[in-house]
Design an enzyme around this catalytic site. Structure first.
Site, PDB file in Angstrom:
ATOM      1  N   SER A  67     -22.753  16.750  24.502  1.00 14.20           N
ATOM      2  CA  SER A  67     -23.030  17.417  25.776  1.00 14.20           C
ATOM      3  C   SER A  67     -24.409  17.081  26.348  1.00 14.20           C
ATOM      4  O   SER A  67     -24.700  17.427  27.494  1.00 14.20           O
ATOM      5  CB  SER A  67     -22.916  18.931  25.607  1.00 14.20           C
ATOM      6  OG  SER A  67     -23.817  19.399  24.619  1.00 14.20           O
ATOM      7  N   TYR A  68     -25.273  16.419  25.589  1.00 15.67           N
ATOM      8  CA  TYR A  68     -26.603  16.092  26.093  1.00 15.67           C
ATOM      9  C   TYR A  68     -26.488  15.038  27.198  1.00 15.67           C
ATOM     10  O   TYR A  68     -26.013  13.925  26.968  1.00 15.67           O
ATOM     11  CB  TYR A  68     -27.508  15.561  24.990  1.00 15.67           C
ATOM     12  CG  TYR A  68     -27.940  16.585  23.959  1.00 15.67           C
ATOM     13  CD1 TYR A  68     -27.699  17.943  24.141  1.00 15.67           C
ATOM     14  CD2 TYR A  68     -28.598  16.199  22.796  1.00 15.67           C
ATOM     15  CE1 TYR A  68     -28.106  18.880  23.200  1.00 15.67           C
ATOM     16  CE2 TYR A  68     -29.010  17.129  21.848  1.00 15.67           C
ATOM     17  CZ  TYR A  68     -28.758  18.471  22.053  1.00 15.67           C
ATOM     18  OH  TYR A  68     -29.152  19.389  21.113  1.00 15.67           O
ATOM     19  N   ALA A  69     -26.938  15.417  28.386  1.00 15.28           N
ATOM     20  CA  ALA A  69     -26.887  14.529  29.554  1.00 15.28           C
ATOM     21  C   ALA A  69     -25.487  13.968  29.740  1.00 15.28           C
ATOM     22  O   ALA A  69     -25.311  12.793  30.085  1.00 15.28           O
ATOM     23  CB  ALA A  69     -27.912  13.403  29.426  1.00 15.28           C
ATOM     24  N   GLY A  71     -23.255  13.060  27.742  1.00 17.36           N
ATOM     25  CA  GLY A  71     -22.911  11.921  26.898  1.00 17.36           C
ATOM     26  C   GLY A  71     -23.880  10.756  26.999  1.00 17.36           C
ATOM     27  O   GLY A  71     -23.828   9.827  26.185  1.00 17.36           O
TER      28      GLY A  71
END
Length: 321
Positions: A67-69, A71
Site C-alpha cells: 500500500s505504500y505509494a 505499490g
C-alpha cells in the site's frame, strides 16, 4: 526450510553485528530502512541514494508494503535491487492487507497481493511477509492456511503480523499448532520513546513467550525524536510536520532534553540515541525508520553501534514513562 533454535531473544547472526529474527534463519542489520517515503516524498533518484547509503553502511533489511505509494515503493525497491544485482544480499519485508486492489486478508486477496508484490519487487520470494491489518471479517484459519501455502510454494519464507493485539497473537499460535502450519516469527507495532503503552505490557509478554522478533515502527515518532521539531514554527516549516505535532508537549520536550544530554556525551545525533534505546529492549531486533535524504541514513545506522549505559537507559525510561 531451515529453522534456527528459538531462543526468544535477538542473537548474533552468521555475520558480525546482525540479529536473528525470532526462530527464522533471517539475520538482519539492527536497523530496517523503511520504504514508506519511496514514491511519495522520495523520487527515484533520492530513493536509490538512500538505499545505496543504507547498504554501504552495512544495512540489509528493507521494509515496505503493497500500500505504500500505491505499490510504487515496492517497484522502486525492486528496480534498485535489479540494478545493483544484490537481491540475495537483502532481506525484504513487505506487508499486505491495505492495498486498494486487494484489501483484506481473505485467501484470495492475500494470495493476489503477494503475487502482485513479487512482480513489483522483481523477485521470486519475500523473506518476511507481514499481515498489515487484523482482518477479523476473515477466519484466522483461512488467512493462516493461505500464508502457509505461499511458504510451501517458496514465495514467502517467513511471516509476522502488524498491529495485532496480544490475544490475537495467542489465537494465531494456537491455530498454527492445531493446523500443523508455519508459526509466525515477527511482530511489527508502533513503539518509541513517546509511544510505549501499546507495546509494553501484554504485547511484549506475548512476544517474549512466543519468541517473536520485534520490529518497532514509527521508531522516531514521525520524526519528532530526530530533534528537528522543537516549536510550532518548526512544525510549520516541514510538510510532514503535522504528523509530529502531537508530540510537541511538555513530555515530548523533556524526552528531547534527555536525548540531548546523552547525545552530547556520545557525540552523536539525538535520533541515534532514540533508536539505540529501542535496541536495548528485550526481543527488539530492528527498529524501522525512514530517511528523506541519503545524508540522514548515517545517523540511523549508527544506532547499531551505540552502547548506552544502564544509567542512560534508565534516564530515558524514567523521562518517557
Amino acid at each position: 526450510m531451515t529453522t534456527a533454535i528459538d531462543t526468544g531473544r535477538p542473537s548474533a547472526g552468521a555475520s558480525s553485528g546482525l540479529r536473528q529474527i525470532g526462530a527464522s534463519d533471517l539475520h538482519v542489520f539492527p536497523l530496517a530502512i523503511s520504504g514508506n517515503v519511496f514514491g511519495w516524498t522520495a523520487d527515484v533518484v533520492s530513493t536509490n541514494a538512500i538505499l545505496d547509503a543504507y547498504a554501504s553502511g552495512g544495512g540489509n533489511f528493507v521494509d515496505t508494503a503493497d500500500s505504500y505509494a500505491a505499490g510504487r515503493s515496492e517497484i522502486m525497491i525492486g528496480n534498485w535491487m535489479r540494478d545493483r544485482r544484490n537481491r540475495p544480499d537483502m532481506v525484504v519485508a513487505t506487508k499486505v492487507g491495505k492495498s486498494a486492489d486487494n484489501p483484506g486478508l481473505s485467501a484470495r486477496a492475500l494470495t493476489a497481493s503477494v503475487h502482485a508484490s513479487l512482480e513489483r519487487l522483481r523477485t521470486g520470494y519475500v523473506d518476511l511477509l507481514y499481515l498489515h491489518v487484523d482482518d477479523e471479517s476473515v477466519p484466522f484459519e483461512e488467512t493462516l492456511y493461505a500464508v502457509d501455502e505461499l511458504i510451501r510454494a517458496g514465495k514467502v519464507r517467513y511471516f509476522g503480523v502488524s498491529d495485532h493485539t496480544g490475544n490475537r497473537l495467542i489465537e494465531a499460535r494456537i491455530a498454527s499448532g492445531q493446523m500443523g502450519i508455519a508459526p509466525m516469527v515477527a511482530l511489527q507495532n508502533q513503539y518509541n520513546l513517546l509511544h510505549r503503552g501499546e507495546y509494553e505490557g501484554d504485547l511484549a509478554r506475548v512476544a517474549d513467550r512466543q519468541g517473536l522478533g520485534v520490529m518497532p515502527r514509527f521508531a522516531l515518532a514521525s520524526g519528532f525524536l530526530t530533534g528537528k521539531y522543537r516549536s510550532r514554527s518548526d512544525i510549520a516549516k516541514n510538510s510532514r510536520g503535522a504528523e509530529a505535532a502531537k508530540y510537541l508537549s511538555r513530555k515530548g520536550l523533556r524526552v528531547l532534553a534527555a536525548l540531548d544530554r546523552i547525545a552530547q556525551s556520545h557525540g552523536v545525533p539525538v535520533a541515534t540515541v532514540a533508536l539505540a534505546w529501542l535496541l536495548s529492549k528485550p526481543n527488539v531486533v530492528a527498529p524501522v525508520a525512514s530517511a528523506s535524504r541519503a545524508d540522514q541514513v548515517a545517523d540511523l545506522v549508527a544506532a547499531a553501534a551505540l552502547p548506552l549505559t544502564r544509567a542512560q537507559i534508565a534516564d530515558l525510561d524514567k523521562v518517557s514513562a
